[in-house]
Design a protein around this motif. Structure first.
Motif, PDB file in Angstrom:
ATOM      1  N   MET A 207       6.447 -13.690  -6.465  1.00 41.45           N
ATOM      2  CA  MET A 207       6.231 -12.266  -6.746  1.00 41.45           C
ATOM      3  C   MET A 207       7.563 -11.535  -6.890  1.00 41.45           C
ATOM      4  SD  MET A 207       3.864 -10.378  -7.511  1.00 41.45           S
ATOM      5  CE  MET A 207       2.811  -8.991  -7.427  1.00 41.45           C
ATOM      6  N   ILE A 208       8.529 -11.879  -6.041  1.00 44.26           N
ATOM      7  CA  ILE A 208       9.835 -11.212  -6.114  1.00 44.26           C
ATOM      8  C   ILE A 208      10.481 -11.459  -7.476  1.00 44.26           C
ATOM      9  CG2 ILE A 208      12.170 -11.148  -5.130  1.00 44.26           C
ATOM     10  CD1 ILE A 208      11.014 -10.849  -2.609  1.00 44.26           C
ATOM     11  N   ARG A 209      10.364 -12.705  -7.934  1.00 43.65           N
ATOM     12  CA  ARG A 209      10.942 -13.029  -9.248  1.00 43.65           C
ATOM     13  C   ARG A 209      10.252 -12.210 -10.335  1.00 43.65           C
ATOM     14  NH1 ARG A 209      11.225 -19.137 -11.150  1.00 43.65           N
ATOM     15  NH2 ARG A 209       9.541 -18.326 -12.421  1.00 43.65           N
ATOM     16  N   HIS A 210       8.952 -12.070 -10.181  1.00 42.63           N
ATOM     17  CA  HIS A 210       8.186 -11.285 -11.146  1.00 42.63           C
ATOM     18  C   HIS A 210       8.695  -9.843 -11.176  1.00 42.63           C
ATOM     19  CE1 HIS A 210       4.721  -9.973 -13.468  1.00 42.63           C
ATOM     20  NE2 HIS A 210       4.492  -9.028 -12.569  1.00 42.63           N
ATOM     21  N   LEU A 211       8.942  -9.301  -9.993  1.00 47.11           N
ATOM     22  CA  LEU A 211       9.414  -7.910  -9.908  1.00 47.11           C
ATOM     23  C   LEU A 211      10.800  -7.761 -10.529  1.00 47.11           C
ATOM     24  CD1 LEU A 211       8.234  -6.748  -6.385  1.00 47.11           C
ATOM     25  CD2 LEU A 211       7.182  -6.424  -8.605  1.00 47.11           C
ATOM     26  N   PHE A 212      11.678  -8.720 -10.261  1.00 39.69           N
ATOM     27  CA  PHE A 212      13.009  -8.665 -10.864  1.00 39.69           C
ATOM     28  C   PHE A 212      12.908  -8.686 -12.382  1.00 39.69           C
ATOM     29  CE2 PHE A 212      16.712  -8.529  -8.246  1.00 39.69           C
ATOM     30  CZ  PHE A 212      16.248  -8.827  -6.976  1.00 39.69           C
TER      31      PHE A 212
ATOM     32  N   ILE B 212      -1.114  -4.233  -4.826  1.00 38.00           N
ATOM     33  CA  ILE B 212      -0.575  -3.202  -5.727  1.00 38.00           C
ATOM     34  C   ILE B 212       0.440  -2.345  -4.957  1.00 38.00           C
ATOM     35  CG2 ILE B 212      -1.120  -1.098  -7.022  1.00 38.00           C
ATOM     36  CD1 ILE B 212      -2.035  -3.568  -8.464  1.00 38.00           C
ATOM     37  N   TYR B 213       0.056  -1.994  -3.742  1.00 36.61           N
ATOM     38  CA  TYR B 213       0.939  -1.195  -2.893  1.00 36.61           C
ATOM     39  C   TYR B 213       2.271  -1.902  -2.702  1.00 36.61           C
ATOM     40  CZ  TYR B 213       2.575   1.185   1.282  1.00 36.61           C
ATOM     41  OH  TYR B 213       3.328   1.874   2.177  1.00 36.61           O
ATOM     42  N   ARG B 214       2.179  -3.174  -2.345  1.00 36.20           N
ATOM     43  CA  ARG B 214       3.413  -3.932  -2.100  1.00 36.20           C
ATOM     44  C   ARG B 214       4.232  -4.082  -3.374  1.00 36.20           C
ATOM     45  NH1 ARG B 214       0.266  -7.163   1.547  1.00 36.20           N
ATOM     46  NH2 ARG B 214      -0.010  -8.747  -0.039  1.00 36.20           N
TER      47      ARG B 214
ATOM     48  N   ALA C  55       9.211   5.841  -2.144  1.00 37.06           N
ATOM     49  CA  ALA C  55       8.195   5.045  -2.850  1.00 37.06           C
ATOM     50  C   ALA C  55       6.880   5.013  -2.087  1.00 37.06           C
ATOM     51  CB  ALA C  55       8.701   3.622  -3.045  1.00 37.06           C
ATOM     52  N   PHE C  56       6.957   5.339  -0.821  1.00 38.56           N
ATOM     53  CA  PHE C  56       5.809   5.171   0.058  1.00 38.56           C
ATOM     54  C   PHE C  56       4.559   5.894  -0.469  1.00 38.56           C
ATOM     55  CE2 PHE C  56       3.458   6.909   3.737  1.00 38.56           C
ATOM     56  CZ  PHE C  56       2.989   5.724   4.267  1.00 38.56           C
ATOM     57  N   TYR C  57       4.703   7.187  -0.729  1.00 37.50           N
ATOM     58  CA  TYR C  57       3.520   7.958  -1.110  1.00 37.50           C
ATOM     59  C   TYR C  57       3.012   7.618  -2.514  1.00 37.50           C
ATOM     60  CZ  TYR C  57       0.286  11.837  -1.438  1.00 37.50           C
ATOM     61  OH  TYR C  57      -0.844  12.584  -1.588  1.00 37.50           O
ATOM     62  N   PRO C  58       3.898   7.598  -3.531  1.00 42.15           N
ATOM     63  CA  PRO C  58       3.415   7.208  -4.866  1.00 42.15           C
ATOM     64  C   PRO C  58       2.742   5.827  -4.876  1.00 42.15           C
ATOM     65  CG  PRO C  58       5.615   8.116  -5.034  1.00 42.15           C
ATOM     66  CD  PRO C  58       5.311   8.006  -3.569  1.00 42.15           C
ATOM     67  N   SER C  59       3.297   4.908  -4.101  1.00 46.01           N
ATOM     68  CA  SER C  59       2.722   3.566  -4.082  1.00 46.01           C
ATOM     69  C   SER C  59       1.330   3.581  -3.465  1.00 46.01           C
ATOM     70  CB  SER C  59       3.612   2.610  -3.290  1.00 46.01           C
ATOM     71  OG  SER C  59       4.880   2.561  -3.862  1.00 46.01           O
ATOM     72  N   ARG C  60       1.180   4.424  -2.456  1.00 42.42           N
ATOM     73  CA  ARG C  60      -0.142   4.512  -1.835  1.00 42.42           C
ATOM     74  C   ARG C  60      -1.140   5.087  -2.831  1.00 42.42           C
ATOM     75  NH1 ARG C  60      -0.620   7.470   3.760  1.00 42.42           N
ATOM     76  NH2 ARG C  60      -1.605   8.938   2.343  1.00 42.42           N
ATOM     77  N   GLN C  61      -0.668   6.061  -3.622  1.00 42.67           N
ATOM     78  CA  GLN C  61      -1.521   6.625  -4.669  1.00 42.67           C
ATOM     79  C   GLN C  61      -1.932   5.536  -5.648  1.00 42.67           C
ATOM     80  OE1 GLN C  61      -2.123   9.471  -3.077  1.00 42.67           O
ATOM     81  NE2 GLN C  61      -2.796  10.235  -5.066  1.00 42.67           N
ATOM     82  N   ALA C  62      -0.946   4.737  -6.037  1.00 45.83           N
ATOM     83  CA  ALA C  62      -1.210   3.677  -7.012  1.00 45.83           C
ATOM     84  C   ALA C  62      -2.244   2.706  -6.468  1.00 45.83           C
ATOM     85  CB  ALA C  62       0.082   2.934  -7.339  1.00 45.83           C
ATOM     86  N   ALA C  63      -2.114   2.397  -5.186  1.00 48.64           N
ATOM     87  CA  ALA C  63      -3.015   1.415  -4.595  1.00 48.64           C
ATOM     88  C   ALA C  63      -4.431   1.973  -4.482  1.00 48.64           C
ATOM     89  CB  ALA C  63      -2.497   1.005  -3.229  1.00 48.64           C
ATOM     90  N   ALA C  64      -4.550   3.291  -4.446  1.00 40.67           N
ATOM     91  CA  ALA C  64      -5.859   3.911  -4.258  1.00 40.67           C
ATOM     92  C   ALA C  64      -6.633   4.043  -5.565  1.00 40.67           C
ATOM     93  CB  ALA C  64      -5.680   5.288  -3.620  1.00 40.67           C
ATOM     94  N   ILE C  65      -5.969   3.768  -6.681  1.00 39.38           N
ATOM     95  CA  ILE C  65      -6.634   3.920  -7.977  1.00 39.38           C
ATOM     96  C   ILE C  65      -7.746   2.884  -8.119  1.00 39.38           C
ATOM     97  CG2 ILE C  65      -6.276   3.622 -10.462  1.00 39.38           C
ATOM     98  CD1 ILE C  65      -3.428   4.745  -9.973  1.00 39.38           C
ATOM     99  N   GLN C  66      -8.919   3.376  -8.521  1.00 32.96           N
ATOM    100  CA  GLN C  66     -10.049   2.463  -8.712  1.00 32.96           C
ATOM    101  C   GLN C  66      -9.815   1.629  -9.966  1.00 32.96           C
ATOM    102  OE1 GLN C  66     -12.644   1.805  -6.734  1.00 32.96           O
ATOM    103  NE2 GLN C  66     -11.613   3.157  -5.264  1.00 32.96           N
ATOM    104  N   PRO C  67     -10.065   0.328  -9.896  1.00 32.78           N
ATOM    105  CA  PRO C  67      -9.761  -0.530 -11.040  1.00 32.78           C
ATOM    106  C   PRO C  67     -10.511  -0.113 -12.313  1.00 32.78           C
ATOM    107  CG  PRO C  67     -10.949  -1.732  -9.328  1.00 32.78           C
ATOM    108  CD  PRO C  67     -10.523  -0.440  -8.733  1.00 32.78           C
TER     109      PRO C  67
END
Ligand code: ADP
Ligand code: MG
Lengths: 232, 393
Positions: B1-6, B316-318, B374-386
């Motif tokens: 996953m880290i490689r993917h993110l890079f 997604i959050y991570r 990043a904490f709050y935006p990421s939480r928002q992203a994770a809360a999005i319904q697929p």
């Protein structure tokens, strides 16, 4: 394989309530290629989303592989989607900033215990299946619509899912490219025995599948098997 | 996953360029400010080499031109101060007493070590007891130096290193001019008199010999009083001394007061810099937050797609937190490449440990800051319904 019992889906927005699906009872046996037709807004995508565990029905029961999907946690739903279901969308939904190969690998990223080399090996096999071996290093923007959809199909099949849910996969393509995509799906169904549910606007495409269901205003209005159809 | 993110961040480097530069500059500013703070702190924790509690400075300023007369008065003053019960030790000194805004330097040469700049302090035999100095080698000044052919000095360790390296220092002669030499009679560990926040510098003490310097005057008296001696005695002392030195200006202050005002000289700019830096970082954080928020809202369909492909909301959050940290890593790598040059090239006379700790602290703080943003935006992203995410095409 998939069983829907008395499904109802109501969308609640501020002032209006939209009934997207009503009294839907549907069983899709293993290995079947089912197509769904109906006018725009009649609930086809909603139905597919519910089958794919992307959305929850307001009422009714969804069963996949004999498992009743009820009060499953997010993580468990994600796991089932990852293991058993492949999605193909009308607008491809490729990640623009990832190469073709990386796009195809995506589902395996959410599966534990698969190494990077194993992922790319399997992605190459999947791309070979859709005839895109020569395009692994390209980016989505460098491909034609038909090629993009083939990448999306490679992505859907890399995890060897039992079910592929395709929402108007040929909707954005001309008839020649649409034909190509349709043939790939037919091969997948025949050779690998993958269960496929496809939403389409194209009668000709639908006629190539075994079974056709028509929807109108959130309700199923007909269910025909081509086998019967041909006999008549 | 880290490689993917890079890979993802690398492929988006054009649109992420601004964020990366922003992180780079924040890092550089933070690194500079932290280096400054750590440098001061590092000095602050080192020994001063003396004890300034209960030591007073009496400033002596004469208003007449008669040298002989003035000299007489100075000696009378010295004797009178010594005779107070509250006074333990007294020494004449130039104005460069501890924490004073005054310096005197002299350059010394020994063998191939030419022109070593050192602080020089003219003091009397009693100075060791006034300031409670500790000697490492040799001895302090005493009456036996009255007859010395050379002028005795006591040097600090740093000056010893610069002049003699590992060689024995005691007994060494350092030329002053053609006919006279200094002779090293003692070595002390530290003497860091200018400020608590300044680094140790080469220094030496030169003995005041009243018999040999019959016309010289010194501007300060350093007085160690008995613990607990207060303002009442100060007033009494000044009153009595004024009777002896009628035309003189006499001022008393404590070294503790001088230490405080000297410390302010470092602390005030440090705090101001800290505030400016804090404000800057806060702005960067706001900007970062805004950009992340905007980016995540632009990526609804990608989020929906990933959910469809089997990503859980937690994944997604991570991913989004991870992306920001990877982004920070790019900015930090760039920054560290620049920052590391300072200790490598030894640009300034600052120990590497200061830079290295400032570097690590700045890296840590930037990671913390970006993760917080990043904490709050990421939480928002994770809360999005697929399904919702895919619908919005
Ligand atoms: N997220 C949603 N919120 C509110 N209404 C929705 C949402 N998704 C779909 N609908 C409504 O539900 C109905 C069925 O939509 P959809 O399943 O997308 O139809 P189709 O795919 O057959 O065109 C439509 O009237 C649509 O406006
Ligand atoms: Mg639709």
């Amino acid at each position: 394989m998939i069983k829907l019992s008395d499904i109802e889906k109501v969308y609640q927005t501020k002032s209006i309530e939209t009934v997207a699906l009503q009294h839907v009872n549907l069983e899709v046996p293993k290995g079947e290629f089912l197509s769904i037709m109906g006018p725009s807004g009649c609930g086809k995508s909603t139905l597919l989303n519910i089958m794919g565990l992307l959305d929850v029905p307001s009422k009714g029961v969804v069963e996949i592989d004999g498992q009743t999907i009820l009060s499953y946690k997010d993580k468990e739903l994600a796991h089932i989607r990852n293991q058993k279901i492949g999605f193909v969308f009308q607008s491809y939904h490729l990640v623009q900033d990832l190469s073709v190969l990386d796009n195809v690998e995506l589902p395996l990223l959410y599966r534990s215990g698969i190494s990077g080399s194993e992922r790319s090996k399997r992605a190459k096999i999947a791309l070979e299946k859709v005839g895109l071996s020569a395009r692994t290093r390209h980016y989505p923007s460098q491909l034609s619509g038909g090629q993009r959809q083939r990448v999306a199909i490679a992505r859907a099949l890399i995890g060897q899912p039992e079910i592929i849910l395709a929402d108007e996969p040929t909707g954005n393509l001309d008839s020649v490219m649409g034909e190509e995509i349709m043939n790939i799906l037919l091969d997948l169904n025949r050779e690998d025995g993958t269960t496929i549910v496809m939403v389409t606007h194209d009668e000709n495409m639908a006629l190539k599948t075994e079974r056709l269901i028509r929807f109108f205003d959130g309700q199923q209005v007909s269910d025909a098997r081509m086998y019967d159809f041909q006999k008549v | 996953m880290i490689r993917h993110l890079f890979k993802l961040i690398w492929n988006r480097k054009k649109s992420n360029f601004l964020l990366i530069t922003e992180i780079f500059f924040s890092f550089m500013v933070l690194f500079a400010v932290l280096s400054f703070v750590f440098y001061n702190y590092c000095n602050y924790t080192k020994p001063l080499g003396f004890d300034h509690q209960d030591v007073w400075q009496l400033t002596l300023r004469t208003n007449s031109d008669s040298t002989a007369q003035n000299r007489l008065i100075q000696e009378q003053l010295l004797q009178r101060v010594k005779s107070f019960d509250e006074v333990e030790h007294v020494s004449l000194s130039n104005s460069n007493v501890p924490f004073a805004f005054s310096m005197m330097t002299n350059s010394l040469s020994y063998g191939s070590n030419k022109e070593v700049q050192a602080n020089v302090y003219d003091v009397q035999d009693d100075f060791k007891d006034v300031m409670k100095l500790q000697l490492q080698q040799g001895r302090w000044f005493g009456p036996q130096d009255d007859a010395s052919r050379h002028r005795p000095i006591v040097i600090n360790l740093m000056l010893k290193q610069k002049l003699f390296g590992e060689e024995e220092a005691i007994g060494k002669l350092i030329p002053i001019n053609d006919s006279t030499n200094y002779t090293v009679i003692g070595v002390m560990d530290y003497y860091r008199a200018y400020s608590e926040f300044n680094a140790e510098e080469p220094a030496f003490f030169s003995r005041i010999n009243l018999q040999q310097n019959e016309h010289a005057l010194w501007s300060s008296l350093l007085i160690r009083v008995k613990p607990g001696t207060g303002v009442a005695f100060e007033e009494k002392m000044v009153r009595e001394l004024s009777r002896i030195a009628q035309n003189w200006t006499l001022e008393v202050t404590t070294l503790e007061k001088m230490r405080k005002s000297k410390a302010r000289l470092t602390l005030v700019p440090m705090i101001a810099l800290g505030l400016v830096c804090g404000f800057l970082i806060f702005n960067v954080a706001l900007g970062l937050f805004g950009v992340l928020w905007h980016n995540i809202n632009r990526r609804h369909s990608e989020i929906g797609l990933r959910r469809a492909l089997g990503a859980s909301s937690a994944q997604i959050y991570r991913q989004f937190i991870g992306e920001v940290l990877v982004l920070a890593t790019f900015g930090l790598l760039l920054g560290v490449v620049f920052a590391i040059q300072l200790p490598l090239l030894e640009v300034m006379q600052v120990e590497s440990v200061v830079y290295i700790s400032a570097l690590f602290a700045a890296v840590g703080l930037i990671y913390l800051l970006t993760a917080l943003c990043a904490f709050y935006p990421s939480r928002q992203a994770a809360a999005i319904q697929p399904a919702v995410a895919l619908h919005e095409e």
